[in-house]
Design a protein around this motif. Structure first.
Motif, PDB file in Angstrom:
ATOM      1  N   PHE A 211       0.828  -1.209   0.000  1.00 21.45           N
ATOM      2  CA  PHE A 211       0.000   0.000   0.000  1.00 21.45           C
ATOM      3  C   PHE A 211       0.865   1.262   0.000  1.00 21.45           C
ATOM      4  O   PHE A 211       0.376   2.343  -0.358  1.00 21.45           O
ATOM      5  CB  PHE A 211      -0.937   0.002   1.209  1.00 21.45           C
ATOM      6  N   LYS A 214       3.602   3.599  -4.591  1.00 20.17           N
ATOM      7  CA  LYS A 214       2.757   4.527  -5.350  1.00 20.17           C
ATOM      8  C   LYS A 214       2.144   3.867  -6.577  1.00 20.17           C
ATOM      9  O   LYS A 214       1.001   4.155  -6.935  1.00 20.17           O
ATOM     10  CB  LYS A 214       3.575   5.758  -5.748  1.00 20.17           C
ATOM     11  N   ILE A 217      -1.157   2.055  -6.077  1.00 23.30           N
ATOM     12  CA  ILE A 217      -2.333   2.920  -5.948  1.00 23.30           C
ATOM     13  C   ILE A 217      -2.664   3.562  -7.295  1.00 23.30           C
ATOM     14  O   ILE A 217      -3.841   3.674  -7.671  1.00 23.30           O
ATOM     15  CB  ILE A 217      -2.096   4.019  -4.893  1.00 23.30           C
ATOM     16  N   VAL A 341      -2.960  -5.589  -4.153  1.00 32.64           N
ATOM     17  CA  VAL A 341      -3.532  -4.268  -3.885  1.00 32.64           C
ATOM     18  C   VAL A 341      -4.204  -3.725  -5.150  1.00 32.64           C
ATOM     19  O   VAL A 341      -5.319  -3.179  -5.096  1.00 32.64           O
ATOM     20  CB  VAL A 341      -2.439  -3.294  -3.394  1.00 32.64           C
ATOM     21  N   TYR A 342      -3.518  -3.878  -6.269  1.00 26.41           N
ATOM     22  CA  TYR A 342      -4.055  -3.396  -7.553  1.00 26.41           C
ATOM     23  C   TYR A 342      -5.434  -3.984  -7.837  1.00 26.41           C
ATOM     24  O   TYR A 342      -6.401  -3.253  -8.065  1.00 26.41           O
ATOM     25  CB  TYR A 342      -3.076  -3.749  -8.676  1.00 26.41           C
ATOM     26  N   LEU A 345      -8.240  -2.935  -5.209  1.00 23.29           N
ATOM     27  CA  LEU A 345      -8.697  -1.558  -5.375  1.00 23.29           C
ATOM     28  C   LEU A 345      -9.460  -1.367  -6.680  1.00 23.29           C
ATOM     29  O   LEU A 345     -10.451  -0.623  -6.730  1.00 23.29           O
ATOM     30  CB  LEU A 345      -7.508  -0.593  -5.305  1.00 23.29           C
TER      31      LEU A 345
END
Length: 396
Positions: A211, A214, A217, A341-342, A345
């Motif tokens: 997380f 950069k 996100i 995470v990709y 999200l």
């Protein structure tokens, strides 16, 4: 990581991975197509049941994506991928043979969870087994595997139902194929180093660390508008009636274009000296074509634009997934956490965006909703101006 030549082992592993996710799509879409009939058996009607199914699936995807990398770290590649490959047919079988609606929901959750795990594991496998020269082709295959499975589901469901005599039994057949693929992975699959040094005692790269990256996100913020448009074109557009040609034909041409775009993405990725310019140009063209498609009244032009939309949308995706893979010093554990995470999200943002589009459609009509979708796809354009080349992400 040292370069690896293309080996028979690598080819077999990619075949298993491709087939596993393609048949996840076969199981998933076939089950979705038969869901209304299954609900009739349970004597359940109304939009609330469908909404509950969708919510369960969304939670399964997000949860699966978030913990996929943690599972990968604890179980290592072979068992982690095996878990995803096993949960898909296990969930499909449970849903197909469920005696009640709650059991059906649990089956769909398990299957969605398994698919969510599996999609995260494509990237570390690509990085470990394939040299940079081969990655554009392998990434393109992985990107299109779900689409191939979608087409297979549409082609196979009817004929298989005729043979076995009942929709539920057709789902059992597809689940058995996925079980066979799982067995194939248990035979072919193997563990490989997931840390930077290959030392199992090395400190884990955690979800919290991911997380803080950069790029983890930026990528979902950039891609969710594209994904929302894809979902709208397949689920909302076919039920609209303002297009100069049948709306379902528009969606078919769009899907065909996606396959063409996947092939072109290989060529473009191999020829690209830089990754980002392709993302920028394709993003601008995608939004422009979508808006033109929604506003045209010419049947021929609508057909061309629909085909072009699917094509151009998919052209940059191989370059897109190559960026985190090509960051100097990237290793499997870090990459898997970043992709966890990709994907998590992306699904969160896409779920919210899709509901916004549905509300716009309900309040303002089909055309306004589709124009809003086209504007939303501009997240890819904005992100392309913030995205950096792989080597630049490594700079402190």
């Amino acid at each position: 990581m040292k370069e690896k030549k293309l080996s028979t082992k690598a080819v077999l592993i990619e075949i298993i991975m491709f087939l596993a996710y393609a048949f996840f799509a076969v199981n998933w879409i076939s089950g979705s197509n038969l869901t209304p009939k299954i609900l009739e058996v349970f004597n359940i009607k109304g939009p609330n049941a469908v909404s509950l199914i969708n919510n369960v699936v969304t939670v399964a995807k997000i949860l699966g994506n978030l913990i996929a990398a943690t599972i990968f770290t604890k179980l290592y590649p072979k068992k982690s991928i095996a878990l995803g490959a096993f949960l898909v047919p296990a969930g499909a079988l449970l849903a197909a043979l469920s005696p009640s609606f709650p059991i059906f929901l649990i089956g769909r959750f398990i299957m969605g969870f398994g698919g969510a795990l599996f999609v995260v594991y494509f990237s570390p496998v690509v990085v470990n087994y394939f040299h940079a020269d081969h990655r554009p082709v392998v990434n393109a295959l992985n990107n299109v595997s779900y689409n191939v499975g979608s087409i297979m589901a549409l082609l196979l469901l009817g004929p298989v139902m005729k043979i076995v005599g009942l929709g539920r039994y057709a789902l059992v057949v597809f689940a058995c194929v996925s079980f066979a693929i799982f067995i194939g992975w248990m035979i072919i699959g193997e563990d490989f180093a997931i840390t930077e040094t290959g030392d199992k005692d090395e400190k884990d790269f955690t979800l919290i660390d991911a997380f803080k990256e950069k790029i983890a996100i930026l990528m979902p913020l950039m891609y969710f508008g594209h994904l929302t448009m894809y979902m709208v074109m397949l689920n909302i557009f076919p039920n609209t009636n303002f297009s100069p040609i049948p709306a379902n034909l528009i969606s078919t041409l769009f899907t065909t274009g996606a396959l063409i775009g996947t092939l072109l993405s290989i060529f473009v990725a191999k020829k690209s000296k830089k990754r980002v310019p392709v993302l920028r140009v394709a993003g601008i063209l995608t939004t422009a074509i979508m808006l033109a498609l929604v506003n045209t009244t010419n049947a021929t032009l609508a057909s061309i634009l629909a085909l072009a939309l699917g094509t151009i949308m998919y052209v940059p995706l191989t370059n897109f997934v190559l960026i985190p893979q090509e960051i100097p010093g990237m290793y499997s554990e870090r990459l898997t956490q970043i992709m966890s995470v990709y994907w998590a999200l992306v699904y969160i943002f896409e779920t919210i965006a899709y509901q916004v589009i549905v509300n716009i459609q309900f309040r303002m009509g089909d055309k306004v909703a589709l124009i809003a979708t086209g504007i939303l796809s501009g997240t890819f354009i904005i992100g392309s101006f913030l995205m950096k080349e792989p080597e630049e992400w490594a700079k402190k």
